[in-house]
Design an enzyme around this catalytic site. Structure first.
Site, mmCIF file in Angstrom:
data_model
loop_
_atom_site.group_PDB
_atom_site.id
_atom_site.type_symbol
_atom_site.label_atom_id
_atom_site.label_comp_id
_atom_site.label_asym_id
_atom_site.label_seq_id
_atom_site.Cartn_x
_atom_site.Cartn_y
_atom_site.Cartn_z
ATOM 1 C CD GLU A 284 -2.805 1.514 0.522
ATOM 2 O OE1 GLU A 284 -2.426 1.668 -0.665
ATOM 3 O OE2 GLU A 284 -3.974 1.701 0.884
ATOM 4 C CG ASP A 285 -0.935 4.951 -1.220
ATOM 5 O OD1 ASP A 285 -1.538 4.387 -0.284
ATOM 6 O OD2 ASP A 285 -1.496 5.794 -1.954
ATOM 7 C CG ASP B 253 -4.218 9.375 6.844
ATOM 8 O OD1 ASP B 253 -3.527 9.957 7.697
ATOM 9 O OD2 ASP B 253 -5.193 9.925 6.295
ATOM 10 C CG PHE C 185 -2.431 15.497 1.694
ATOM 11 C CD1 PHE C 185 -3.357 14.610 2.209
ATOM 12 C CD2 PHE C 185 -2.211 15.515 0.317
ATOM 13 C CE1 PHE C 185 -4.061 13.756 1.367
ATOM 14 C CE2 PHE C 185 -2.914 14.670 -0.525
ATOM 15 C CZ PHE C 185 -3.843 13.787 0.005
ATOM 16 N NE ARG D 173 -3.121 8.360 -9.013
ATOM 17 C CZ ARG D 173 -3.633 7.959 -7.847
ATOM 18 N NH1 ARG D 173 -2.861 7.562 -6.878
ATOM 19 N NH2 ARG D 173 -4.939 7.968 -7.662
HETATM 20 P P1 IMP Z 1 -6.532 5.442 5.643
HETATM 21 O O1 IMP Z 1 -7.689 4.524 5.435
HETATM 22 O O2 IMP Z 1 -6.964 6.717 6.342
HETATM 23 O O3 IMP Z 1 -5.352 4.800 6.344
HETATM 24 O O4 IMP Z 1 -6.080 6.011 4.258
HETATM 25 C C1 IMP Z 1 -5.533 5.316 3.312
HETATM 26 C C2 IMP Z 1 -5.639 6.031 1.991
HETATM 27 O O5 IMP Z 1 -5.828 7.463 2.105
HETATM 28 C C3 IMP Z 1 -4.322 5.865 1.285
HETATM 29 O O6 IMP Z 1 -4.259 4.663 0.573
HETATM 30 C C4 IMP Z 1 -4.305 7.079 0.388
HETATM 31 O O7 IMP Z 1 -4.982 6.790 -0.806
HETATM 32 C C5 IMP Z 1 -5.059 8.140 1.141
HETATM 33 N N1 IMP Z 1 -4.126 9.066 1.824
HETATM 34 C C6 IMP Z 1 -3.959 9.234 3.145
HETATM 35 N N2 IMP Z 1 -3.026 10.158 3.395
HETATM 36 C C7 IMP Z 1 -2.579 10.587 2.196
HETATM 37 C C8 IMP Z 1 -1.587 11.541 1.794
HETATM 38 O O8 IMP Z 1 -0.896 12.200 2.590
HETATM 39 N N3 IMP Z 1 -1.406 11.681 0.463
HETATM 40 C C9 IMP Z 1 -2.116 10.993 -0.476
HETATM 41 N N4 IMP Z 1 -3.040 10.089 -0.135
HETATM 42 C C10 IMP Z 1 -3.276 9.892 1.193
#
Ligand code: IMP
Length: 176
Positions: free
Chosen positions: A98-99, A102, A151, A164
């Site tokens: 995963e990227d 968060d 972010f 991207r």
């Molecule tokens: P989570 O469910 O809140 O952990 O978020 C996961 C998804 O939110 C990631 O796979 C990203 O697609 C997006 N995301 C969260 N933070 C960032 C950021 O700083 N930049 C870009 N995408 C983010």
């Protein structure tokens, strides 16, 4: 919302080095096994492409795409699969790539959904980890870089589908 010019947080040379280290660690941990790497679209595709080219174990790849209700930079608790795996994972060694983690909502739900399919092992490799933003407890098994609550874009990560393609990881200051 308007956003400022991205500022470099991790330049591509630093990313390359860290991805090679992660691949080395994963190759050692899975030595003698065949790994199925599951990339989470779209954000993970660049990281995953670099990671698998630095592995020295055989691997197969598949992808999932998820939708979480909510929009922009916020995610809500509801996560569903909009593009599922094409590979059965029962009995396999599976590594989700995963990227970024968060709030932890997306990955904790994805792990829960994939565990129901009875893989032999299931681990997570996240390129970035914003641990101070967690809403649910979640720890990735492999992390590229822990980052503070900024972010970030580039190296596959987007803001409204922009940025991207940037080779470095950059911070956008003005959107939070
Ligand atoms: P989570 O469910 O809140 O952990 O978020 C996961 C998804 O939110 C990631 O796979 C990203 O697609 C997006 N995301 C969260 N933070 C960032 C950021 O700083 N930049 C870009 N995408 C983010």
């Amino acid at each position: 919302m308007a956003e400022g010019k991205p500022e470099i947080l991790f330049p591509k040379e630093i990313i390359e080095g860290r991805v090679r280290e992660l691949a080395g660690q994963i190759s050692r941990d899975y030595a003698g096994r065949e790994l199925l790497i599951v990339g989470v679209l779209n954000g993970a595709f660049i990281f995953m492409a670099d990671l698998i080219r630095s592995l020295d174990i055989p691997c197969r790849v598949d992808f999932v795409r998820l939708a979480s209700y909510g929009s922009g930079s916020a995610s809500s608790g509801e996560v569903r699969i909009t593009k599922d795996l094409e590979t059965p994972i029962a009995g396999k060694d599976v590594l989700i790539v995963e990227d970024i983690v968060d709030t932890g909502l997306t990955l904790s739900r994805l792990v829960e959904m994939l565990r129901e399919r009875r893989p032999k092992t299931l681990r997570v490799c996240a390129f970035l980890d914003k641990s101070e933003r967690r809403l649910v407890p979640f720890t990735a098994d492999y992390v590229g870089f822990p980052i503070p609550d900024h972010f970030v874009v580039g190296y596959g990560l987007d803001y409204n589908e922009k940025f991207r393609f940037l080779p470095d990881v950059c911070v956008i200051r003005d959107i939070l």
